[in-house]
Motif scaffolding. Structure first.
Motif, short mmCIF file in Angstrom:
data_model
loop_
_atom_site.label_atom_id
_atom_site.label_comp_id
_atom_site.label_asym_id
_atom_site.label_seq_id
_atom_site.Cartn_x
_atom_site.Cartn_y
_atom_site.Cartn_z
N ASP A 86 38.86 47.11 32.12
CA ASP A 86 38.61 46.46 33.20
C ASP A 86 38.86 47.37 34.02
OD1 ASP A 86 39.25 45.13 34.96
OD2 ASP A 86 39.69 42.97 34.33
N ASN A 102 44.57 42.82 47.79
CA ASN A 102 42.76 42.18 48.02
C ASN A 102 42.58 41.67 49.73
OD1 ASN A 102 40.95 42.06 45.52
ND2 ASN A 102 42.64 40.73 45.03
N ASN A 133 33.11 41.81 34.38
CA ASN A 133 33.93 41.53 32.89
C ASN A 133 33.12 40.81 32.22
OD1 ASN A 133 36.59 43.44 33.56
ND2 ASN A 133 37.53 41.68 34.34
N HIS A 190 43.54 40.05 32.75
CA HIS A 190 42.73 39.34 33.91
C HIS A 190 41.87 39.11 33.58
CE1 HIS A 190 40.45 38.55 37.99
NE2 HIS A 190 41.29 38.80 38.25
N LYS A 222 39.54 46.34 45.48
CA LYS A 222 40.63 46.50 46.05
C LYS A 222 41.24 47.89 46.43
CE LYS A 222 41.51 43.81 42.19
NZ LYS A 222 40.70 42.78 42.40
N GLU A 251 47.20 44.93 34.77
CA GLU A 251 48.06 43.93 35.59
C GLU A 251 49.73 44.25 35.90
OE1 GLU A 251 46.23 43.42 32.87
OE2 GLU A 251 44.15 43.10 33.54
N THR A 274 43.13 46.97 30.58
CA THR A 274 42.92 47.08 32.20
C THR A 274 43.75 48.70 32.15
OG1 THR A 274 43.19 44.95 31.94
CG2 THR A 274 42.82 45.56 33.88
N ALA A 333 39.27 47.40 37.68
CA ALA A 333 39.19 46.86 38.72
C ALA A 333 40.54 47.75 39.32
CB ALA A 333 39.33 45.27 39.15
N ARG A 334 41.08 48.77 39.20
CA ARG A 334 42.51 49.26 39.86
C ARG A 334 41.61 50.92 39.39
NH1 ARG A 334 45.05 45.35 39.86
NH2 ARG A 334 45.08 44.41 41.70
N THR A 373 31.32 41.11 42.19
CA THR A 373 33.41 40.41 41.74
C THR A 373 33.51 41.70 40.69
OG1 THR A 373 32.90 38.36 40.76
CG2 THR A 373 32.34 38.56 43.16
N GLY A 374 34.32 41.10 40.01
CA GLY A 374 35.32 42.26 39.15
C GLY A 374 35.42 40.74 38.32
N THR A 375 35.32 39.59 38.19
CA THR A 375 34.95 38.45 37.02
C THR A 375 33.67 39.07 36.48
OG1 THR A 375 36.56 37.67 38.17
CG2 THR A 375 35.37 36.33 36.69
C1 LIG Z 1 42.95 43.40 36.63
C2 LIG Z 1 41.75 42.87 37.62
N1 LIG Z 1 40.62 42.90 36.82
C3 LIG Z 1 39.49 42.31 37.39
C4 LIG Z 1 39.61 41.61 38.98
C5 LIG Z 1 38.36 40.68 40.27
O1 LIG Z 1 38.54 39.90 40.78
P1 LIG Z 1 37.41 38.96 41.35
O2 LIG Z 1 36.73 38.57 40.45
O3 LIG Z 1 38.88 38.31 42.56
O4 LIG Z 1 37.24 40.15 42.05
C6 LIG Z 1 40.95 41.81 39.49
C7 LIG Z 1 40.92 40.77 40.96
O5 LIG Z 1 42.52 40.71 41.15
C8 LIG Z 1 42.36 42.45 39.07
O6 LIG Z 1 43.32 41.92 39.10
#
Ligand SMILES: Cc1ncc(COP(=O)(O)O)c(C=O)c1O
Length: 344
Positions: free
Chosen positions: A173, A12, A68, A89, A206, A146, A142, A175-176, A63-65
């Motif tokens: 999830d 990030n 999700n 996450h 990311k 993580e 995920t 995100a990556r 956003t990722g959050t």
């Molecule tokens: C595994 C994972 N999911 C989702 C997110 C998304 O987060 P954000 O809401 O900050 O974009 C992150 C960010 O660090 C992450 O590591």
């Protein structure tokens, strides 16, 4: 103030890839209809269909959050439960948003490497049909985890089969997701849709974007009315063309893959250079762009004077070092020198 320190804290913290900025500048031409009814968004949607199949539904998010939580809230009711790892996450880093926005219970499963196993899930499924218990409805995994590890396709297929047999959705999830695909040397579809994933939170931030995430539904019926959930989740951007332009840049000529491969390679290089240093123990498989390691706390403190990174588990003196699309070999060499200095 850590602003001037070189960061190995998170992908990030990396800058926006210049091709992404260029694409946003190119999209910055004249007027365009807001909320996604523009040529850039149409082009980005087409790219997702090329990646995953013409029948997928994709919704761009910020956003990722948000991805999700909005997708999970769309397919659950407040009496449902979502099963995920204790490292997820969803559980650790979303400030309780899944619980607040979905109203669901999160069942977290202990996991050293961020992955969850069928044997852990089965006992929870005994609650199915028992009116006093929250009803399991979603398995959320995920990819990459993580902890920087990856689920192999067979592992995802096994979880998908279980989900299918018990009327659960399999949410990923991602995100990556790019780092995972690069690590496994498989396409994005091969580690998601073809393994039975139902819903994917697709991350680009990311991977070189500024703020570009997406929810991908592999079953159109699940996507029905999601536009309203997205709006209520405050993830519908009026100037959508700038989010779409970021995807267009990353999905053009596989820039996403190039970025992810590079980030992964830099983490592998770091791991290789520190693996034989006495007083350092690498604690997770280095499969993507993260290196987890334990080292003496005095060395951590010393190193943090020169570099910004997170202590992951204070009790174990475990740190997380992450690389990104912009990490250079020289950065790794200098960092390793600094690690040796800190240990000295
Ligand atoms: C595994 C994972 N999911 C989702 C997110 C998304 O987060 P954000 O809401 O900050 O974009 C992150 C960010 O660090 C992450 O590591």
């Amino acid at each position: 103030m850590k602003a001037s320190l070189k960061s190995f804290a998170s992908d990030n913290n990396a800058p926006v890839h210049e091709a992404v900025f260029r694409a946003m500048m190119e999209a910055n031409e004249g007027d365009a209809i807001g909320y996604g009814d523009d040529i850039h968004t149409l082009a980005a949607e087409k790219k997702f269909k090329d990646l995953f199949g013409s029948d997928v539904r994709v919704f761009f998010m910020l956003t990722g959050t948000g991805s999700n939580v909005a997708s999970l809230s769309h397919v659950t009711r407040p009496y449902h439960a979502i099963i995920c790892s204790d490292k997820a996450h969803l559980e650790k880093d979303e400030c309780g948003a899944p619980e607040k926005m979905c109203g669901c219970k999160l069942h977290t499963l202990t996991s050293a490497d961020g992955k969850i196993q069928v044997e852990q899930i089965l006992p929870l499924l005994e609650s199915k049909g028992f009116e006093h218990h929250a009803q399991p409805k979603v398995l959320s995994i995920t990819q990459a985890t993580e902890m920087g590890t990856v689920y192999h396709p067979e592992e995802i297929r096994t979880l998908a089969r279980l989900a299918n047999e018990h009327d659960l959705y399999l949410h990923m999830d991602g995100a990556r997701i790019a780092n995972a695909a690069a690590s496994l040397d498989l396409s994005l579809a091969e580690i998601t849709r073809f393994c039975g994933v139902d819903i994917l939170s697709f991350g680009a931030t990311k991977n070189g974007a500024m703020a570009a995430e997406a929810v991908v539904f592999f079953d159109q019926s699940m996507a029905a009315d999601f536009q309203y959930t997205r709006k209520q989740s405050m993830q519908l951007l009026s100037k959508m063309r700038y989010v779409s332009a970021q995807f267009n840049a990353l999905l053009r000529d596989d820039l996403w893959l190039k970025n992810a491969r590079h980030a992964n390679k830099m983490a592998a290089l770091l791991a290789d250079k520190i693996k034989d240093i006495e007083d350092i123990e690498i604690t997770q498989k280095v499969e993507t762009n993260a290196v987890f390691a334990c080292l003496p706390d005095r060395a951590i403190e010393k190193l943090q004077r020169r570099y910004f990174f997170y202590v992951w588990d204070k009790g174990r003196n475990e740190v997380r070092w992450m690389t990104a699309h912009n990490t250079r070999e020289r950065d790794i060499e200098e960092f390793v020198e600094a690690i040796r200095w800190a240990l000295g």
